[in-house]
Design a protein around this motif. Structure first.
Motif, mmCIF file in Angstrom:
data_model
loop_
_atom_site.group_PDB
_atom_site.id
_atom_site.type_symbol
_atom_site.label_atom_id
_atom_site.label_comp_id
_atom_site.label_asym_id
_atom_site.label_seq_id
_atom_site.Cartn_x
_atom_site.Cartn_y
_atom_site.Cartn_z
ATOM 1 N N PHE B 322 1.047 -1.095 0.081
ATOM 2 C CA PHE B 322 0.109 -0.186 0.019
ATOM 3 C C PHE B 322 0.778 1.288 0.073
ATOM 4 C CE2 PHE B 322 -3.064 -2.935 1.308
ATOM 5 C CZ PHE B 322 -4.229 -2.409 1.022
ATOM 6 N N ARG B 323 0.172 2.450 -0.394
ATOM 7 C CA ARG B 323 0.999 3.611 -0.140
ATOM 8 C C ARG B 323 0.665 4.203 1.232
ATOM 9 N NH1 ARG B 323 -0.864 7.984 -2.695
ATOM 10 N NH2 ARG B 323 -2.792 7.107 -3.081
ATOM 11 N N ASP B 326 -2.828 5.965 1.783
ATOM 12 C CA ASP B 326 -3.592 4.928 1.781
ATOM 13 C C ASP B 326 -3.869 4.242 3.139
ATOM 14 O OD1 ASP B 326 -4.593 5.602 -0.777
ATOM 15 O OD2 ASP B 326 -3.456 3.966 -1.732
ATOM 16 N N GLN B 329 -5.182 6.291 5.696
ATOM 17 C CA GLN B 329 -6.581 6.736 5.490
ATOM 18 C C GLN B 329 -7.194 5.474 6.071
ATOM 19 O OE1 GLN B 329 -7.404 9.343 4.149
ATOM 20 N NE2 GLN B 329 -8.662 9.369 2.401
ATOM 21 N N ILE B 330 -7.070 4.090 5.828
ATOM 22 C CA ILE B 330 -7.626 2.799 6.019
ATOM 23 C C ILE B 330 -7.694 2.876 7.618
ATOM 24 C CG2 ILE B 330 -7.441 0.598 6.286
ATOM 25 C CD1 ILE B 330 -6.033 0.653 3.490
#
Lengths: 178, 354
Positions: B322-323, B326, B329-330
């Motif tokens: 993942f970045r 991201d 955010q998650i």
């Protein structure tokens, strides 16, 4: 030759207290601010160790996770983000402020020591019935006996959070108008 | 009667001590021998302690090499040891032992060399409270779960310090990323474990596992188990969340400057942490040592742990990275809310079932 009469708990206490005090001094006086932050973490660990010696495991665990997991992390974040030149210290000099600080701390230590000598209740003998430090007992006392205080504390924290959010929002708006 | 007692009886040192003229020294040495013969010392050194864990962790490394190779249609290690290169981790460790440990010139040397030791010590400390069976636990702490989380909270600080002490760009970026990731995933980790605490009414691992004798908590709180697994993978910095040590972007993150034995110690601590994360999941959601009593309880615990580790390795073989944006955010927008829902579900289950 006599082996010392100190009990194990007292030896451990003296060791932990020494580490805590030395770490506290380094935290204030370290030239490199990152070392200061690290020794601040060591000092918090030492305080957690003192709590464990006092049978307050629950408090000790929260001491570690809040102070090292949050406070030291925040301090390190700040150090890493702000440019390095700001943290460089000037050389240590004896100014009137330093003398006043030393005098004040000596007076504080002296008065605490005087109180310690005066009151017999401060003797180190353990009480007959040890207090029940289990998590269940703590939970009951927090929720049932001090329930209202807990609610008010939550409100205060919530207000603080809202205030911080508002301040952050205002700054953003100012940037937009520019 | 354990193995240490047998060795001490064979050496017969107590006899030697009783001949020492000085009474104080004799007393001190007697205390030392009482400690050496105690159950606690055996536990720390052998069965749930250091020795078992080191062997188990070495075999977890082998499992990772071999299983990952199978997932990616490779062969993996095959020469060291008779069965499928089972001694490969030990060979790797011996290789690292003889390599030069380079300290970067402008690094902060004391901190740089202290960090591997701190990491291994912390990782080993967490294992003291994990019970392999009802009796096989070093310290049956009444706030065991809190203790493990408190120790977990210290790892990101050390990762950042490792990056800072290396005085190099990639490790520093890796350290900052580790701090971001682990600090933000601690929140869903704590909150998803809170559901278990609500059902078990305890923070002690032994009572948490005993509370699962009718239902494993993964059946009652599947959402909580999912959140916990995701959060623990992020805490362990493994793919798909291995952003702090992303090889293709920042070499190997906060440990890029370490070499030789120092690197070996860091890897050891990471694998102990992997075992610890899987053991935590096992204890909280998979019923710990509970299982048919044909085999000893410790066997069930370790088997379940191996299964969880295999799932984590499988995810590493299958998913891309993942970045960081991201990931955060998650963490803050999805998992946090889901873990709140999980607490609500846990209270509902508690009111309905118990």
């Amino acid at each position: 030759m006599q082996i010392s009469y100190l009990s194990t708990a007292e030896i451990v206490f003296i060791l932990i207290a020494a580490v805590t005090l030395i770490a506290a001094i380094i935290a204030l006086e370290a030239k490199e601010i990152v070392y200061g932050a690290v020794s601040l973490g060591v000092m918090f660990l030492g305080i957690a160790g003192l709590y464990i010696l006092l049978d307050a495991n629950y408090l000790a665990m929260f001491q570690i996770s809040v102070y090292i997991g949050a406070v030291v992390v925040l301090i390190l974040f700040t150090i890493m983000i702000v440019p390095r030149e700001i943290w460089l210290r000037r050389a240590f000099r004896i100014t009137p402020e330093v003398i006043a600080g030393i005098l004040a701390s000596l007076m504080l230590i002296g008065s605490i020591g005087f109180l310690y000598l005066l009151t017999p209740a401060w003797s180190l003998t353990p009480s007959e019935a040890p207090f029940d430090w289990s998590v269940r007992r703590i939970a009951q006392s927090i929720v049932i006996e001090y329930g209202i205080a807990l609610q008010i504390l939550a409100l205060v924290l919530f207000a603080g959070l809202m205030g911080a959010l508002t301040l952050a929002k205002v700054e953003e708006k100012e940037e937009e108008t520019k | 009667m354990n193995i240490i007692n047998i060795i001490l009886d064979f050496l017969n040192l107590e006899n030697f001590i009783s001949n020492i003229p000085n009474a104080d020294v004799q007393e001190l040495l007697t205390i030392v021998f009482v400690f050496l013969r105690s159950d606690l010392f055996f536990k720390i050194l052998f069965f749930p302690g250091i020795f078992t864990i080191l062997i188990f962790v070495a075999e977890l490394m082998w499992l990772e090499l071999k299983f990952l190779a199978k997932v990616q249609l490779r062969v993996g290690p095959q020469y060291a040891g008779r069965i499928g290169g089972i001694l490969q981790p030990i060979a790797d460790f011996i290789k690292l032992l003889f390599k030069e440990s380079i300290v970067p010139e402008k690094a902060s040397k004391v901190l740089f060399l202290l960090i591997p030791i701190m990491l291994v010590t912390l990782a080993a400390t967490t294992l003291t409270v994990i019970p392999l069976s009802e009796t096989d636990v070093i310290s049956n702490l009444d706030v065991g779960l809190l203790f493990t989380f408190a120790i977990l909270a210290m790892f990101p600080v050390i990762a950042l310090l490792a990056g800072w002490a290396s005085n190099s760009k990639y490790p520093f970026i890796g350290g900052i990323r580790a701090l971001f990731q682990q600090v933000s995933y601690e929140v869903p980790l704590w909150l998803s474990a809170l559901g278990v605490v609500i059902l078990a009414e305890s923070l002690n691992f032994t009572s948490i596992i005993k509370a699962q004798s009718t239902f494993w908590f993964i059946l009652l709180l599947p959402l909580g188990a999912f959140i916990f697994l995701v959060a623990i993978i992020a805490e362990l910095e493994r793919l798909p969340f291995d952003i702090p040590e992303a090889e293709s972007e920042i070499v190997s993150g906060w440990m890029a400057e370490y070499s030789g034995l120092n690197f070996g110690l860091i890897m050891l601590s990471l694998y102990i942490k992997l075992y610890f994360g899987a053991a935590l999941f096992t204890a909280l959601f998979l019923g710990g040592w509970l299982g048919p009593s044909i085999l000893p309880p410790a066997f069930w615990f370790l088997t379940k742990t191996v299964i969880v580790v295999s799932i984590i390795i499988l995810l590493r073989g299958v998913l891309p990275r993942f970045r960081l944006a991201d990931l955060l955010q998650i963490g803050w927008r999805r998992l946090l809310i889901l873990s709140m829902v999980n607490i609500f579900l846990a209270i509902t289950v508690k009111l309905v079932l118990f």
